[in-house]
Design a protein around this motif. Structure first.
Motif, short mmCIF file in Angstrom:
data_model
loop_
_atom_site.label_atom_id
_atom_site.label_comp_id
_atom_site.label_asym_id
_atom_site.label_seq_id
_atom_site.Cartn_x
_atom_site.Cartn_y
_atom_site.Cartn_z
N PRO A 267 0.98 -1.27 0.12
CA PRO A 267 -0.01 -0.11 -0.17
C PRO A 267 0.95 1.11 0.01
CG PRO A 267 -0.87 -1.30 1.71
CD PRO A 267 0.59 -2.11 1.08
N ALA A 268 1.87 1.19 0.45
CA ALA A 268 3.00 2.43 0.84
C ALA A 268 3.18 2.83 -0.75
CB ALA A 268 3.86 2.38 1.64
N GLU B 143 9.32 -4.41 -7.27
CA GLU B 143 8.60 -5.32 -6.33
C GLU B 143 9.13 -6.83 -6.57
OE1 GLU B 143 6.18 -5.45 -3.77
OE2 GLU B 143 6.56 -7.73 -3.97
N ARG C 133 7.64 -9.69 -5.58
CA ARG C 133 6.57 -10.60 -5.82
C ARG C 133 5.69 -10.28 -6.91
NH1 ARG C 133 3.07 -10.89 -0.93
NH2 ARG C 133 3.14 -8.74 -0.70
N ARG D 41 -4.43 -9.27 4.30
CA ARG D 41 -3.85 -8.72 5.64
C ARG D 41 -4.93 -7.92 6.10
NH1 ARG D 41 2.42 -6.98 4.77
NH2 ARG D 41 2.34 -6.77 7.07
N ALA D 42 -4.73 -6.40 6.14
CA ALA D 42 -5.36 -5.22 6.85
C ALA D 42 -6.77 -5.30 6.22
CB ALA D 42 -5.07 -4.07 6.80
N GLY D 43 -7.94 -4.82 7.32
CA GLY D 43 -9.43 -4.70 6.80
C GLY D 43 -9.83 -3.35 7.18
N VAL D 44 -9.06 -2.74 8.39
CA VAL D 44 -9.90 -1.49 8.55
C VAL D 44 -9.10 -0.31 8.18
CG1 VAL D 44 -10.23 0.01 10.74
CG2 VAL D 44 -10.66 -2.67 10.81
N GLN E 61 -7.31 -4.86 2.49
CA GLN E 61 -5.92 -4.05 1.95
C GLN E 61 -5.81 -4.71 0.43
OE1 GLN E 61 -2.79 -4.31 4.70
NE2 GLN E 61 -1.25 -4.50 2.92
N ASP F 188 9.33 -1.14 1.25
CA ASP F 188 9.56 -2.68 1.26
C ASP F 188 9.28 -3.25 2.44
OD1 ASP F 188 11.91 -1.52 2.01
OD2 ASP F 188 13.28 -2.67 1.12
N ASP G 3 5.81 -0.09 6.91
CA ASP G 3 6.18 -1.16 7.62
C ASP G 3 7.63 -1.31 7.53
OD1 ASP G 3 3.58 -1.70 8.32
OD2 ASP G 3 3.80 -3.89 7.76
N ALA H 260 -5.64 -1.88 14.54
CA ALA H 260 -5.68 -1.70 13.02
C ALA H 260 -5.27 -0.53 12.48
CB ALA H 260 -7.24 -1.79 12.91
N LYS H 261 -3.97 -0.28 12.98
CA LYS H 261 -3.14 0.96 12.31
C LYS H 261 -2.20 0.87 11.50
CE LYS H 261 -5.31 3.99 15.03
NZ LYS H 261 -6.45 3.72 14.16
N GLY H 262 -1.56 -0.25 11.13
CA GLY H 262 -0.55 -0.30 10.26
C GLY H 262 -0.55 0.10 8.96
N LEU H 263 -1.70 -0.21 8.05
CA LEU H 263 -1.93 0.26 6.79
C LEU H 263 -2.26 1.98 6.70
CD1 LEU H 263 -2.73 0.21 3.76
CD2 LEU H 263 -5.01 -0.55 4.70
N ASN H 264 -2.87 2.15 7.78
CA ASN H 264 -3.22 3.64 7.94
C ASN H 264 -2.04 4.40 8.15
OD1 ASN H 264 -6.17 3.63 7.92
ND2 ASN H 264 -6.06 2.24 9.65
P1 RFL Z 1 3.87 -4.15 2.92
O1 RFL Z 1 2.40 -4.31 2.89
O2 RFL Z 1 4.60 -5.40 3.63
O3 RFL Z 1 4.66 -3.99 1.40
C1 RFL Z 1 5.87 -4.08 1.23
C2 RFL Z 1 6.17 -4.70 -0.17
O4 RFL Z 1 7.43 -4.89 -0.46
C3 RFL Z 1 7.83 -5.89 -1.22
N1 RFL Z 1 9.40 -6.20 -1.06
C4 RFL Z 1 10.20 -5.85 -1.85
N2 RFL Z 1 10.08 -5.22 -2.94
C5 RFL Z 1 11.29 -4.78 -3.46
N3 RFL Z 1 12.68 -5.31 -2.89
C6 RFL Z 1 12.65 -5.87 -2.07
N4 RFL Z 1 13.81 -6.24 -1.30
C7 RFL Z 1 11.48 -6.29 -1.19
N5 RFL Z 1 11.14 -6.87 0.21
C8 RFL Z 1 9.94 -6.81 0.05
C9 RFL Z 1 6.88 -6.95 -0.38
O5 RFL Z 1 6.71 -8.27 -1.41
C10 RFL Z 1 5.58 -6.07 -0.36
O6 RFL Z 1 4.78 -6.38 -1.61
O7 RFL Z 1 4.11 -2.88 3.44
P2 RFL Z 1 3.51 -1.42 3.51
O8 RFL Z 1 3.20 -0.97 2.27
O9 RFL Z 1 4.24 -0.45 4.40
O10 RFL Z 1 2.02 -1.68 4.20
C11 RFL Z 1 2.04 -2.00 5.42
C12 RFL Z 1 0.63 -2.74 5.74
O11 RFL Z 1 0.76 -3.89 4.93
C13 RFL Z 1 0.49 -3.28 7.13
O12 RFL Z 1 0.90 -2.24 8.00
C14 RFL Z 1 -0.99 -3.69 7.38
O13 RFL Z 1 -1.24 -4.83 6.85
C15 RFL Z 1 -1.08 -3.73 8.86
N6 RFL Z 1 -2.45 -4.30 9.33
C16 RFL Z 1 -3.57 -3.75 9.51
N7 RFL Z 1 -3.01 -2.37 9.11
C17 RFL Z 1 -4.53 -1.50 9.32
O14 RFL Z 1 -4.32 -0.27 8.86
N8 RFL Z 1 -5.65 -1.89 9.62
C18 RFL Z 1 -5.81 -3.37 9.74
O15 RFL Z 1 -6.98 -3.82 9.74
C19 RFL Z 1 -4.84 -4.11 9.87
N9 RFL Z 1 -5.00 -5.66 10.08
C20 RFL Z 1 -2.53 -6.00 9.52
C21 RFL Z 1 -3.75 -6.39 9.64
C22 RFL Z 1 -1.55 -6.72 9.21
C23 RFL Z 1 -1.73 -7.99 9.54
N10 RFL Z 1 -0.73 -8.90 9.34
C24 RFL Z 1 -0.80 -10.00 8.45
C25 RFL Z 1 0.44 -8.47 9.69
C26 RFL Z 1 -4.23 -7.67 10.07
C27 RFL Z 1 -3.16 -8.50 9.80
C28 RFL Z 1 -3.50 -10.10 10.10
#
Ligand code: RFL
Ligand code: PHB
Length: 390
Positions: free
Chosen positions: A12-13, A32, A34, A44-47, A101, A158, A285, A295-299
């Motif tokens: 998302p970032a 990327e 993948r 992953r996220a939902g909120v 997400q 990343d 991240d 529910a803050k990570g994506l936000n």
């Molecule tokens: P991401 O989503 O991890 O994306 C990083 C991308 O970089 C790629 N990558 C590389 N690409 C090039 N070169 C490299 N060397 C690389 N290494 C990695 C990866 O393949 C990937 O595609 O980070 P980003 O963009 O900072 O986004 C962060 C969010 O994904 C994360 O904070 C959220 O999912 C957290 N989270 C939630 N956040 C919310 O705001 N609301 C929620 O409800 C929420 N629920 C959750 C969540 C995270 C969860 N998990 C699985 C950790 C629920 C869960 C279960």
């Protein structure tokens, strides 16, 4: 190949930053590791906070979210066999949207590709170079071929396991971390929502969360040992554990269905500072992690890239670096607020084996206070819907 902004990572970032820069007339390339199919299928996220929804809407990619996402004006805190509604909108005037997400990812990828945006999928050996100069570059492999991407800026989006953070000079870097002694077991279930609103449940057997994905799919989580193995959990065992933790006196019942995905995630709090060095900036991240309870990570990832898009716009239109120079300090204010909130929600709702009887009584007292005091409920609601963006 050269571009203005090299973005590492199509989460998302990275994708949102590329989209926002495009709207400002700034060119970027996203690298990327993948495939498109993989990033579009990772659950992953939902909120989404109201501020996140606003950015997606204002930047023209919110149409499907508005159609398919669900706006929630409250959620339930469940403990002691009872559910208590936290009226998010009544307390704050704001709301959240539940929209997966990976659907946001699909919308962003589609928008970038429709605008001829460049995303290089399935790259490897990504390395960052000359970040101290005005001509940084990124080298990588694609389809077995070595490639070089030259840019004015490199933005590390990343994720926690990426390579960008390690390019920060070790002598200047300070990491803050807490690893929790529990994880979340997450399942996706073919069943309509059990509840119109999310339920965050505290129980002596451990935390449970009832969320949704769509009118046909439920997302459920329960606290587990982070080292547990999903194969040790039959469907029957999962349902009996969830039913035990969600048992209540008000006749509400969990809707069961076919479980079609199971996974376990560990939980940590983590902040790495500074979030910039020379021409390298970290977002999302890659720089910070929160446990998912709040529910803050994506936000947070969205609020980071919003700041970067603004700082880069100012740089390219005026030549001034002042906003970019302030990036770490500005971003960290919101990050530490979210770190505290996520840690606090986690402590409020999880059951720790190490907690003394005294600490358990404190936890219960705090839950009672939140559901009986408008001031306490408002503090929770205000953080949950998200504070206004800087
Ligand atoms: P991401 O989503 O991890 O994306 C990083 C991308 O970089 C790629 N990558 C590389 N690409 C090039 N070169 C490299 N060397 C690389 N290494 C990695 C990866 O393949 C990937 O595609 O980070 P980003 O963009 O900072 O986004 C962060 C969010 O994904 C994360 O904070 C959220 O999912 C957290 N989270 C939630 N956040 C919310 O705001 N609301 C929620 O409800 C929420 N629920 C959750 C969540 C995270 C969860 N998990 C699985 C950790 C629920 C869960 C279960
Ligand atoms: C989700 O639906 O995946 C979800 C909801 C609330 C959270 C974390 C995850 O706090």
């Amino acid at each position: 190949m050269s571009t203005q902004v090299a973005i590492i990572g199509a989460g998302p970032a990275g994708l949102l930053l590329s989209h926002l820069l495009h709207l400002q007339g700034i060119e970027s390339v996203v690298l990327e590791t993948r495939s498109r199919a993989e990033i579009e299928a990772t659950i992953r996220a939902g909120v989404l906070e109201q501020g996140t929804m606003d950015i997606l809407n204002e930047s023209g990619i919110g149409a499907r979210m508005q159609r398919e996402g669900t706006v929630h004006h409250g959620f339930a805190l469940a403990f002691g066999g009872q559910r208590h509604r936290i009226d998010l909108t009544g307390l704050t005037g704001r709301a959240i949207t539940v929209y997966a997400q990976h659907e946001v990812i699909k919308d962003l990828v589609a928008a970038r590709l429709a605008a001829d945006g460049r995303i290089e999928f399935e790259v490897s050996e990504v390395r960052l170079h000359q970040l101290d100069t005005d001509t940084p570059s990124v080298t990588y492999q694609r389809a077995g071929e070595p490639r070089t991407l030259r840019a004015d800026f490199v933005i590390g989006c990343d994720g926690f396991h990426g390579v960008s953070r390690s390019a920060m000079p070790a002598a200047q870097r300070q990491d803050f971390q807490r690893i929790y002694p529990f994880g979340w077991f997450g399942i996706l279930v073919d069943a309509p929502p059990s509840s119109d609103e999310l339920i965050y449940a505290q129980h002596e057997r451990g935390f449970a969360l009832v969320s949704t994905r769509s009118p046909q799919v439920q997302r459920l989580y329960f606290q587990c040992d982070p080292n547990d193995d999903v194969n040790r959990w039959s469907d029957d065992r999962i349902w009996s554990e969830l039913n035990a933790r969600l048992a209540n006196h008000d006749g509400w019942q969990l809707k069961e269905g076919k479980i079609f995905q199971k996974n376990i995630i560990g939980m940590r709090s983590f902040v790495s500072t500074p979030m910039q060095h020379g021409r390298l900036f970290l977002a999302g991240d890659a720089a910070h992690i929160v446990p998912p309870t709040g529910a803050k990570g994506l936000n947070l990832a969205v609020s980071d890239v919003r700041l970067l898009a603004r700082g880069l716009d100012r740089f390219y239109t005026t030549g001034k670096r002042d906003e970019l120079n302030e990036y770490t300090a500005t971003a960290l204010k919101r990050i530490w607020r979210a770190e505290h909130f996520s840690w606090w929600m986690t402590s409020l709702l999880h059951t720790s084996k190490e907690a003394s009887p005294f600490e358990r009584q404190l936890q219960r007292s705090e839950l009672d206070y939140i559901v009986s005091s408008r001031a306490a409920a408002t503090a929770l609601a205000e953080n949950y819907v998200g504070l206004a963006f800087a």
